[in-house]
Design an enzyme around this catalytic site. Structure first.
Site, PDB file in Angstrom:
ATOM      1  CB  ILE A 110      -4.142   3.628 -16.166  1.00  0.00           C
ATOM      2  CG1 ILE A 110      -5.246   2.577 -16.164  1.00  0.00           C
ATOM      3  CG2 ILE A 110      -3.705   3.944 -17.568  1.00  0.00           C
ATOM      4  CD1 ILE A 110      -6.532   2.988 -16.866  1.00  0.00           C
TER       5      ILE A 110
ATOM      6  N   GLY B 264      -8.240  -2.965 -15.005  1.00  0.00           N
ATOM      7  CA  GLY B 264      -9.324  -3.778 -15.536  1.00  0.00           C
ATOM      8  C   GLY B 264      -8.977  -5.212 -15.893  1.00  0.00           C
TER       9      GLY B 264
ATOM     10  CE  LYS C  25      -3.945   1.167   2.782  1.00  0.00           C
ATOM     11  NZ  LYS C  25      -4.803   1.727   1.744  1.00  0.00           N
TER      12      LYS C  25
ATOM     13  N   GLY D  22      -8.308   7.065   0.632  1.00  0.00           N
ATOM     14  CA  GLY D  22      -7.562   8.209   1.147  1.00  0.00           C
ATOM     15  C   GLY D  22      -6.166   7.851   1.621  1.00  0.00           C
ATOM     16  CG  LEU D  23      -3.388   7.416  -0.872  1.00  0.00           C
ATOM     17  CD1 LEU D  23      -2.568   8.579  -1.399  1.00  0.00           C
ATOM     18  CD2 LEU D  23      -2.922   6.121  -1.517  1.00  0.00           C
TER      19      LEU D  23
ATOM     20  CB  CYS E 185      -3.472   8.593  -5.297  1.00  0.00           C
ATOM     21  SG  CYS E 185      -5.013   8.135  -4.509  1.00  0.00           S
TER      22      CYS E 185
END
Lengths: 305, 270
Positions: A192, A246, A45, A72-73, A130
């Site tokens: 992406i 995706g 993370k 929100g990291l 982000c």
């Protein structure tokens, strides 16, 4: 038998699948579990210099076609990564680990890179894209050629580890930004990041579903956007790419590799297929290669003219 | 790959009834076919504030209950909600308790853990299972679900309070220990504070009785993506592998009974 092994920026991967940053990456034991389930590598993370509080729930939801999040990291900070995540992961390391770093100031990226290098990650991934912190910190660095270059330069100056820049699709010209990073010494890219941000309303409650109001879009719907951006960046730079966006199946992974992805990042796939999905995707890639006479997975990278 | 049934958007539900259990605990009743099973949980969204996981206290296919204790800012906000106000619900999520016809089980809870154990008891009785219902709290006021359980036929109720105001004076685990020596019990189910459940697991193991428990860890998504509830050292997720887990698995978790993690993933030791 198809050979799925490959090198990425000089790092050996048993197969091209990699856990994308932000999913199942809170602890070393979770990352190890992802590897046990078949991933060729993992990404932490996003690591901040200091502890970072994320948004309140709801922070994510999914539908059959897309997923949205604005976590929100949240993170325990560099200390947690240095004292816990990396030592525990590295003590019986079974696959490469990518340290994803994030900061709101350009200089902090350099300091983070220098300090996280001591924990010995295989690669450093710079999260400049982000969208969920935009409200607080202005536009993501990934949206400005100059900022993206400055961040890359700051990191390059502080580490000899391979650095990959995670790019945003939410820009006018991704190639310009990728080239600016390449000129400052980026070794590769991950793209992406999530698309948007988007917004979804609960019409019965008459409010946005996400507490942050807006969130990054991922999941099956964004794959064509990923394919297009990977294609463009690979053509323009030729640098190794972790193709992300995706990918749900082995066939999706092959598709991204055909336009230039060397590794395949998956995060939202876990929502649709569980952590077991990594092993399944690898099997599906193998099956496709076998059926199509591909002996080395590397042979399909960037074959689309 | 089939991605048809993946919708985790919340459903807006009106609070139909609020039952005050004690000064810090309410039961919220919703009319909605949730179809949850005993032990499973939902994510309850307090609009504009936060969203948290709660065990299902009862579900008959038409309505369901959530018994909620005021423990922090989110639940404090919820306690300002009135009948007719709407909240968001997602779920049911996670694993559940299972019983077989003819079994004799003991369900043991501490504090508000009594609520999901009531649901287990209702389901078990409907399947012809005999139930020993053990619940303990600090004092009589905090003993939940006692009257509801009394109203059910085929259940033996065992109570304990720390202050001895009702039932056994001391821990409910002592009552379990004695019970397992006196009766032939097929399974023990536990829901309560982690250290209590650890004691239950050890007592059941000593008596050679199968045991399952509702493990509680910090959760964000509730459906297996964020990784917040991953447990050491297996790295598996409480929201998917649990919350109901067998003791033979739980006892191998390095963190169980030792620490939990917060929203930032940092450890806090008990």
């Amino acid at each position: 038998m198809t050979n799925l092994e490959l090198e990425f920026c000089g790092v050996h991967f048993e197969n091209p699948t990699v856990l994308a940053s932000g999913v199942l990456g809170v602890t070393a034991s979770s990352l190890k579990n992802v590897v046990r389930n078949g991933a060729g590598g993992v990404t932490t993370k996003s690591i901040w210099l200091t502890e970072h509080i994320g948004h309140n729930n709801p922070t994510m939801f999914g539908t059959s076609s897309y997923f949205m999040n604005a976590v929100g990291l949240s993170d325990g900070g560099l200390t947690k990564a240095q004292e816990e995540t990396f030592p525990e992961y590295n003590e019986d390391k079974k696959a490469p680990i990518i340290a994803n770093i994030v900061a709101s100031k350009i200089d902090d990226f350099g300091e983070l890179a220098e300090k996280i290098t001591i924990s010995d990650p295989d690669l450093i991934e710079i999260n400049i894209s982000c969208p969920n912190v935009e409200d607080k910190y202005g536009k993501p660095f990934a949206c400005d050629r100059g900022d993206a270059a400055s961040v890359t330069r700051a990191v390059r100056g502080k580490t000899r580890k391979p650095i990959i820049v995670k790019l945003s699709p939410n820009v006018n010209n991704i190639v310009e930004i990728a080239q600016a990073c390449a000129n400052e010494g980026a070794d590769g890219f991950c793209l992406i990041n999530t698309v948007g941000p988007g917004m979804a309303i609960d019409i019965d409650l008459r409010r946005p579903i996400l507490t942050n109001k807006v969130g990054g879009i991922s999941g099956p719907a964004i794959k064509p956007i990923a394919v297009k951006h990977i294609y463009d960046v690979y053509k323009a730079t030729g640098l190794p790419i972790i193709g992300t966006g995706g990918v749900m199946t082995g066939e999706d992974a092959i598709e991204l590799m055909m336009v230039g992805a060397r590794l395949i990042g998956m995060g939202t796939m876990v929502y649709y297929r569980g952590v077991e999905g990594f092993g399944k995707v690898v099997k599906e890639m193998e099956a496709w290669c076998k059926k199509n006479g591909v002996k080395n997975i590397e042979d399909i990278i960037g074959v689309i003219p | 790959m089939d991605v048809k049934n993946f919708d985790t958007r919340p459903v807006a539900l009106e609070i139909k009834k609020i039952v005050v259990e004690n000064e810090s605990t309410n039961t919220y009743i919703f009319e909605y076919p949730l179809n949850g099973k005993p032990g499973q949980f939902v994510m309850l969204w307090i609009p504009g504030f936060d969203e948290k996981p709660f065990s299902i206290a009862y579900d008959d296919g038409k309505k369901f209950w959530l018994t909620i204790c005021k423990v922090g800012p989110a639940t404090e906000e919820l306690f300002r909600f009135k009948v007719g106000d709407k909240v968001g619900i997602r779920g049911p999520f996670g694993t559940n308790y299972e019983v077989k016809k003819g079994e004799h089980i003991a369900v043991i809870s501490g504090g508000y853990g009594a609520a999901p154990m009531y649901f287990v008891t209702r389901e078990a009785l409907a399947k012809g299972v005999k139930v020993e219902f053990l619940t303990g709290a600090r004092n009589e006021d905090l003993l939940l679900y006692r009257e509801r359980v009394k109203g059910l036929g085929g259940v033996n109720l065992h109570l304990s309070t720390d202050d001895g105001s009702v039932g056994h004076k001391g821990y409910i685990t002592h009552v379990l220990e004695k019970l397992l020596k006196e009766k032939k019990i097929d399974k023990v189910f536990a829901c309560g504070p982690e250290l209590m459940m650890k004691a239950v697991g050890e007592i059941a193991e000593k008596a050679d009785v199968e045991c399952q428990m509702s493990v509680e860890k910090y959760m964000k998504c509730g459906f297996g993506v964020c990784g917040q509830c991953a447990v050491d050292d297996t790295g598996e997720l409480v929201c998917k592998k649990g919350p109901v887990m067998p003791w033979k698995y739980v006892k191998k978790l390095g963190e169980f009974g030792k620490y939990h993690r917060d929203a930032q993933g940092k450890k806090h030791y008990f």
